[in-house]
Motif scaffolding. Structure first.
Motif, PDB file in Angstrom:
ATOM      1  N   ASP A 125       1.514   9.682 -10.162  1.00 41.09           N
ATOM      2  CA  ASP A 125       2.865  10.192  -9.972  1.00 41.09           C
ATOM      3  C   ASP A 125       3.006  11.604 -10.529  1.00 41.09           C
ATOM      4  O   ASP A 125       3.733  12.432  -9.990  1.00 41.09           O
ATOM      5  CB  ASP A 125       3.872   9.268 -10.651  1.00 41.09           C
ATOM      6  N   CYS A 126       2.294  11.878 -11.631  1.00 41.67           N
ATOM      7  CA  CYS A 126       2.436  13.174 -12.290  1.00 41.67           C
ATOM      8  C   CYS A 126       1.673  14.270 -11.556  1.00 41.67           C
ATOM      9  O   CYS A 126       2.151  15.387 -11.427  1.00 41.67           O
ATOM     10  CB  CYS A 126       1.950  13.060 -13.734  1.00 41.67           C
ATOM     11  N   TRP A 127       0.483  13.985 -11.045  1.00 41.43           N
ATOM     12  CA  TRP A 127      -0.411  15.009 -10.484  1.00 41.43           C
ATOM     13  C   TRP A 127      -0.651  14.805  -8.988  1.00 41.43           C
ATOM     14  O   TRP A 127      -1.753  14.978  -8.486  1.00 41.43           O
ATOM     15  CB  TRP A 127      -1.745  14.995 -11.220  1.00 41.43           C
ATOM     16  N   GLU A 128       0.395  14.410  -8.282  1.00 38.59           N
ATOM     17  CA  GLU A 128       0.238  14.088  -6.861  1.00 38.59           C
ATOM     18  C   GLU A 128      -0.324  15.261  -6.071  1.00 38.59           C
ATOM     19  O   GLU A 128      -1.144  15.076  -5.175  1.00 38.59           O
ATOM     20  CB  GLU A 128       1.593  13.669  -6.292  1.00 38.59           C
ATOM     21  N   GLU A 129       0.038  16.483  -6.424  1.00 27.38           N
ATOM     22  CA  GLU A 129      -0.382  17.632  -5.641  1.00 27.38           C
ATOM     23  C   GLU A 129      -1.876  17.931  -5.763  1.00 27.38           C
ATOM     24  O   GLU A 129      -2.479  18.501  -4.851  1.00 27.38           O
ATOM     25  CB  GLU A 129       0.424  18.874  -6.068  1.00 27.38           C
ATOM     26  N   ILE A 130      -2.498  17.574  -6.890  1.00 26.53           N
ATOM     27  CA  ILE A 130      -3.935  17.844  -7.057  1.00 26.53           C
ATOM     28  C   ILE A 130      -4.751  16.550  -7.126  1.00 26.53           C
ATOM     29  O   ILE A 130      -5.927  16.589  -7.470  1.00 26.53           O
ATOM     30  CB  ILE A 130      -4.186  18.682  -8.326  1.00 26.53           C
ATOM     31  N   GLU A 184       7.971  21.843 -15.359  1.00 22.60           N
ATOM     32  CA  GLU A 184       8.058  20.828 -14.313  1.00 22.60           C
ATOM     33  C   GLU A 184       7.496  19.487 -14.771  1.00 22.60           C
ATOM     34  O   GLU A 184       7.902  18.447 -14.250  1.00 22.60           O
ATOM     35  CB  GLU A 184       7.308  21.306 -13.057  1.00 22.60           C
ATOM     36  N   ARG A 185       6.550  19.492 -15.726  1.00 20.63           N
ATOM     37  CA  ARG A 185       5.883  18.240 -16.126  1.00 20.63           C
ATOM     38  C   ARG A 185       6.169  17.855 -17.577  1.00 20.63           C
ATOM     39  O   ARG A 185       6.242  16.676 -17.899  1.00 20.63           O
ATOM     40  CB  ARG A 185       4.369  18.355 -15.907  1.00 20.63           C
ATOM     41  N   GLU A 195      -3.003   1.684 -14.833  1.00 20.06           N
ATOM     42  CA  GLU A 195      -1.948   2.554 -14.331  1.00 20.06           C
ATOM     43  C   GLU A 195      -2.164   4.010 -14.731  1.00 20.06           C
ATOM     44  O   GLU A 195      -1.378   4.888 -14.366  1.00 20.06           O
ATOM     45  CB  GLU A 195      -0.592   2.080 -14.867  1.00 20.06           C
ATOM     46  N   LEU A 196      -3.202   4.287 -15.524  1.00 23.27           N
ATOM     47  CA  LEU A 196      -3.515   5.639 -16.001  1.00 23.27           C
ATOM     48  C   LEU A 196      -2.300   6.270 -16.687  1.00 23.27           C
ATOM     49  O   LEU A 196      -1.846   7.366 -16.368  1.00 23.27           O
ATOM     50  CB  LEU A 196      -4.010   6.526 -14.857  1.00 23.27           C
TER      51      LEU A 196
END
Length: 843
Positions: free
Chosen positions: A87-92, A75-76, A59-60
């Motif tokens: 889930d945490c780094w969806e944008e990159i 934001e994080r 699940e990293l």
């Protein structure tokens, strides 16, 4: 119970957040159940001052430290702790996702320099440049996570870009200026104003660059000229080299402590070639102060040449102090190496067995221990002892029901060489998130050496018990006939025939007991180092004669045929103890006679070549069992024999043979085709180069060529004297018997004895005084004097030696040894006997 987790202690803000988080609701479960590898990695992250980030498991799940938190926006943080990576780094994720998957799939480490990875932080989208590396966190099971060591190099990237823009602008401006100068009609004033504007613009650019450099996380400096003079150095650079004055000094002047480490030479090469140089994880030793001890650090850096007018005018240096990252990696490598070395020394293999697929993964040293490296547990079972496997399966079944552990010692047959390995196996059941048994994790330790030692101890104990039973039997057996003979003597003391028979029985049984006790004493003295060899130059021919003489009665009694193939007298010599070598050969002949059926054949062969003498005693007796062969020379070892124990003995003879031969610097071997096929015992000794008679022999030690001696026997006990005289006469000697010491002194003048055998307890004059007088006389001065007496303590023997005796025998004398001593005495010239048979002269 309140739990404390040492691996989560300290660690600043993130350490406190990790301790406070309820991990039981995450895929990882409570921290006390986390794998050791995960715990050690988190401990490494929390104790590092360098930005570090960890993705763990399928699940990293995310972990990071305080240094990394500074690169994240609100934001994080802190929501990213324990969150799934996607889930945490969806944008990159399209950028970093494939890189992570490559590492998790076993593709190894990756390294990315000055890469654009835009992120959203503080409410806005930012273009951020990073230098980062992805490293696998792995063990023998594979890759379990990805460790990220990173630096936000946006400031350095912008500074480098600005420097490039500045160089480009300067180049364009210089070109424009040169073009302007070529233009006609340009006035001088206009040129001066342009140059002034150019200088102002350049100074402004420089000021802005220095401001950017100062804010950078990494170290930076600008060096000018071929001597590399410091023009600028930011705070990070000063922290690296120690707060020292740099500006206006050359690197060799400002940093003398790095002479010989190669950095100056690299700067020279970049300045000369105009080509940049980049290095990573390079070790550097520096002194924080001039008087301090050198400390070492690890750096990543770039030497970038600064170009002006097409040539190099300086070097821009930028980089990062990566000591924490490098030390952490080295510590991890050392830990893995120690683990591997420890497992090898302990002969231990670790393994994981997936219960659903039966797939098993062993540590790398499995082939060395098992002789193979299996991937399916069912294939392992084919090489386990069936009884051991059934016993282990029962223990494993109980462990699966209770989610516990099991342990068992099993035998494994190596497929490569067929040898048996004893393994101590421990297994622990590991459950999945649903609480079902998922796999078994265990270790297998080679305990073969321990099992062999236990078996040796059991075997030694068995031999000891057998020996004690044998000793009890052998010592008790002679007591019965001795007691019976004593009763016969008491019942009819006047019956001469019965007295004679009883005496013979008692003497024979006493001799047997004496032989047993002597064997025990000899073994004890040899094993405790109390036996000191009386080394002389020994003729093996004489050793053979004495040994054959001692064993002939047993050989004749059993009807054996003895054949001899030995060198002639004086042909082969060794440097050793005659008595002990006779004992060796006698034991071998006696052993052959005992274990050869009546009427069998025994041979003694002696050969010599180069510097080695070989003695071989062969028989066609019961032979040697293959199981007994490796232990034939051990203490208390005997071939199986019948219940009547007709051969007798304690099983000490061959052990004594080996010990005595070893004392002589030789070795002994045994060979047999098998049971009923006879046996051969061989002794190997070093041959002496000189012939036996080459040494300067003193009185009474010369070799006897076979002629009889003139012997004077003095004993007041007439029966004892007459019995001894008959023995000596049968050996070919001429014997004069005297019972009175004064008469013996008178007879010596006319008889001229070669040797005198004297009793010590003589009437009127004891044997010691008689010996002194014989030594003082003209006719017996050179005679060999032999004491044959009933006095046997060490003080009596010392007195006899002082009186002049050459040899000392305690009654009843061993006639074989006595005859052996006489055989080595050389008769006086002109006085030897002409008759091959001895005679007696009454005094």
């Amino acid at each position: 119970m309140r739990l404390t987790f040492d691996f989560l202690s300290n660690g600043g803000e993130l350490g406190a957040l990790m301790r406070a988080r309820e991990w039981g609701t995450t895929p990882l479960g409570p921290p006390e159940h986390w794998p050791t590898l995960l715990k050690s990695t988190i401990r490494l992250i929390l104790t590092s001052r360098h930005p570090m980030f960890l993705w763990w498991g399928g699940e990293l799940v995310q972990f990071y430290n305080d240094a990394y938190r500074l690169t994240m926006g609100p934001e994080r943080h802190p929501g990213a702790l324990g969150q799934r990576g996607r889930d945490c780094w969806e944008e990159i994720w399209p950028i970093i996702g494939p890189q992570i998957e490559t590492v998790m799939a076993g593709g190894g480490s990756t390294w990315h320099e000055d890469q654009l990875v835009p992120v959203t932080r503080h409410g806005k989208r930012e273009d951020v440049w990073w230098t980062y590396g992805y490293s696998p966190i792995e063990d023998h099971d594979g890759v379990h996570g990805v460790l990220v060591v990173c630096n936000d190099v946006t400031a350095q990237h912008n500074a480098k870009a600005a420097l490039e823009r500045m160089n480009l602008a300067l180049t364009e401006q210089i070109a424009q200026r040169e073009h302007a100068q070529r233009l006609e009609g340009i006035q001088t004033g206009q040129r001066l104003r342009a140059e002034q504007a150019l200088r102002e613009q350049r100074e402004a650019e420089t000021t802005r660059l220095r401001s950017l450099f100062e804010q950078a996380h990494g170290f930076m400096c600008i060096l000018r000229g071929p001597q590399h003079v410091f023009e600028f150095a930011n705070s990070a650079y000063l922290r690296l080299v120690g707060e020292r004055a740099l500006i206006g000094k050359s690197v060799r002047e400002a940093l003398p402590d790095i002479v010989g480490q190669g950095f100056f030479e690299l700067l020279d090469a970049v300045y000369a070639s105009g080509k940049p140089y980049k290095a990573g994880d390079l070790r550097i030793e520096l002194r924080v102060t001039p008087d301090s001890a050198p400390v070492h650090a690890y750096i990543d850096f770039v030497y970038q040449p600064i170009m002006e007018n097409g040539s190099v005018s300086g070097i821009f240096v930028q980089g990062f102090d990566v000591t924490d990252r490098t030390m952490a990696r080295q510590a991890l490598q050392r830990s893995e190496l120690r683990l591997k070395e420890g497992m090898k020394v302990a002969r231990m293999v670790v393994w994981d067995w997936d219960l659903a697929s039966n797939e098993v993964v062993f540590s790398d040293n499995a082939p060395e221990l098992f002789g193979a490296n299996w991937t399916d547990m069912r294939h392992v079972w084919d090489y386990l002892d069936p009884d051991d496997l059934r016993r282990m399966e029962l223990g494993r079944r109980d462990a699966l029901q209770s989610h516990g552990s099991y342990g068992e010692v099993v035998r494994l047959r190596r497929p490569d060489n067929g040898q048996t390995v004893w393994l101590q196996v421990y297994g622990t059941v590991v459950a999945d998130q649903a609480g079902d048994a998922h796999c078994i994790r265990g270790v297998s330790i080679d305990v073969s050496a321990r099992k062999r030692a236990e078996e040796s101890l059991r075997e030694a104990g068995r031999h000891k018990d057998e020996f004690l039973a044998m000793l009890s039997h052998e010592l008790r057996n002679p007591l019965a006939p001795i007691r019976s003979a004593a009763h016969l003597l008491a019942m009819a003391p006047e019956n001469a025939s019965r007295v004679k028979t009883s005496s013979v029985i008692i003497e024979r049984q006493v001799n047997h007991m004496t032989s047993l006790i002597n064997d025990l004493l000899d073994v004890s003295r040899v094993n405790t180092g109390l036996v000191v060899l009386d080394r002389q130059l020994i003729d093996l021919h004489q050793v053979v004669l004495e040994s054959v003489e001692q064993t002939q009665p047993l050989i004749s009694e059993r009807g054996h045929v003895l054949s001899l193939d030995v060198p002639a007298e004086g042909e082969v010599a060794v440097w050793g103890d005659r008595k002990r070598l006779v004992q060796v050969l006698t034991n071998l002949l006696h052993n052959a006679a005992k274990y050869t059926q009546p009427g069998g054949r025994i041979s003694l062969e002696i050969s010599h070549h180069a510097d080695t003498v070989e003695l071989h005693v062969r028989d066609n007796g019961i032979g040697l069992d293959a199981m007994l062969m490796p232990h034939i020379f051990d203490l208390f070892t005997q071939e199986k024999r019948s219940s009547d124990r007709s051969q007798g003995g304690l099983g000490l003879g061959l052990a004594l043979v080996r010990s005595l031969v070893s004392l002589h610097g030789g070795h002994v071997t045994a060979a047999s085709p098998g049971a009923g096929e006879g046996a051969t015992f061989s002794v190997y000794l070093q041959q002496h180069a000189a012939p036996p008679g080459a040494g300067g022999a003193g009185r009474g030690t010369g070799q006897h060529a076979g002629a009889g001696l003139r012997l004077m026997l003095v004993d007041d006990n007439k029966d004892a004297a007459n019995a001894m005289a008959m023995v000596l006469e049968s050996a070919g000697h001429v014997v004069m018997v005297e019972h009175d010491p004064l008469r013996a002194l008178e007879s010596a003048g006319s008889f001229g004895p070669d040797a005198c055998l004297l009793d010590i307890g003589l009437p009127g004059m004891d044997g010691n005084e008689l010996a002194r007088r014989l030594r003082a006389s003209t006719h017996a001065r050179a005679a060999t004097l032999i004491a044959v007496t009933g006095y046997g303590n060490k003080y009596d023997k010392a007195s006899a030696v002082q009186a002049g005796f050459d040899h000392y025998f305690v009654k009843p004398a061993n006639t074989a040894e006595l005859i052996g001593v006489l055989a080595r005495i050389k008769p006086h010239a002109g006085a030897s006997c002409s008759s091959p048979l001895g005679e007696r002269i009454e005094g």
